[in-house]
Write a protein that holds these residues in place. Structure first.
Motif, PDB file in Angstrom:
ATOM      1  N   GLU A 149       0.845  -1.189   0.000  1.00  0.00           N
ATOM      2  CA  GLU A 149       0.000   0.000   0.000  1.00  0.00           C
ATOM      3  C   GLU A 149       0.880   1.238   0.000  1.00  0.00           C
ATOM      4  O   GLU A 149       1.884   1.286   0.693  1.00  0.00           O
ATOM      5  CB  GLU A 149      -0.901   0.006   1.221  1.00  0.00           C
ATOM      6  N   ARG A 150       0.497   2.218  -0.777  1.00  0.00           N
ATOM      7  CA  ARG A 150       1.236   3.468  -0.832  1.00  0.00           C
ATOM      8  C   ARG A 150       0.955   4.264   0.438  1.00  0.00           C
ATOM      9  O   ARG A 150      -0.156   4.251   0.958  1.00  0.00           O
ATOM     10  CB  ARG A 150       0.855   4.255  -2.067  1.00  0.00           C
ATOM     11  N   SER A 151       1.946   4.978   0.908  1.00  0.00           N
ATOM     12  CA  SER A 151       1.778   5.750   2.144  1.00  0.00           C
ATOM     13  C   SER A 151       0.986   7.031   1.881  1.00  0.00           C
ATOM     14  O   SER A 151       0.965   7.556   0.771  1.00  0.00           O
ATOM     15  CB  SER A 151       3.144   6.104   2.727  1.00  0.00           C
ATOM     16  N   LEU A 152       0.353   7.513   2.925  1.00  0.00           N
ATOM     17  CA  LEU A 152      -0.375   8.770   2.843  1.00  0.00           C
ATOM     18  C   LEU A 152       0.590   9.928   3.056  1.00  0.00           C
ATOM     19  O   LEU A 152       1.438   9.884   3.946  1.00  0.00           O
ATOM     20  CB  LEU A 152      -1.460   8.831   3.918  1.00  0.00           C
ATOM     21  N   PRO A 200       0.285  13.731   3.950  1.00  0.00           N
ATOM     22  CA  PRO A 200      -0.614  14.845   4.270  1.00  0.00           C
ATOM     23  C   PRO A 200      -0.038  16.178   3.811  1.00  0.00           C
ATOM     24  O   PRO A 200       1.172  16.362   3.746  1.00  0.00           O
ATOM     25  CB  PRO A 200      -0.718  14.799   5.796  1.00  0.00           C
TER      26      PRO A 200
END
Length: 79
Positions: free
Chosen positions: A6-9, A11
């Motif tokens: 999964e790709r990181s978020l 912000p």
């Protein structure tokens, strides 16, 4: 083997709370704030931190700095 990654978020803005900060933005955290605040400061594009105590530069020992000043964009003193 096949793995799911999964790709990181990333912000745009992160808000943090520090126990002590110097005027340049070096931060010291206490208690559970040490768990995620440094990671959040590294992940965001813009970092805004509220500090309980703001001291002059040089009063925080280099060994006690958890998040260095280049990661902090805005520092707000708690009133």
């Amino acid at each position: 083997k096949t793995y799911v990654m999964e790709r990181s978020l990333v912000p745009d803005v992160s808000l943090g709370k520090a126990w002590k900060a110097d005027q340049s933005g070096n931060l010291v955290f206490r208690r559970t704030a040490r768990n995620f605040n440094p990671l959040i400061a590294m992940a965001a594009d813009t970092v805004i931190v509220e500090a309980d105590n703001v001291v002059p530069v040089g009063l925080i020992a280099p060994d006690h700095v958890v998040t260095p000043a280049p990661l902090v964009d805005y520092l707000v003193a708690q009133s």
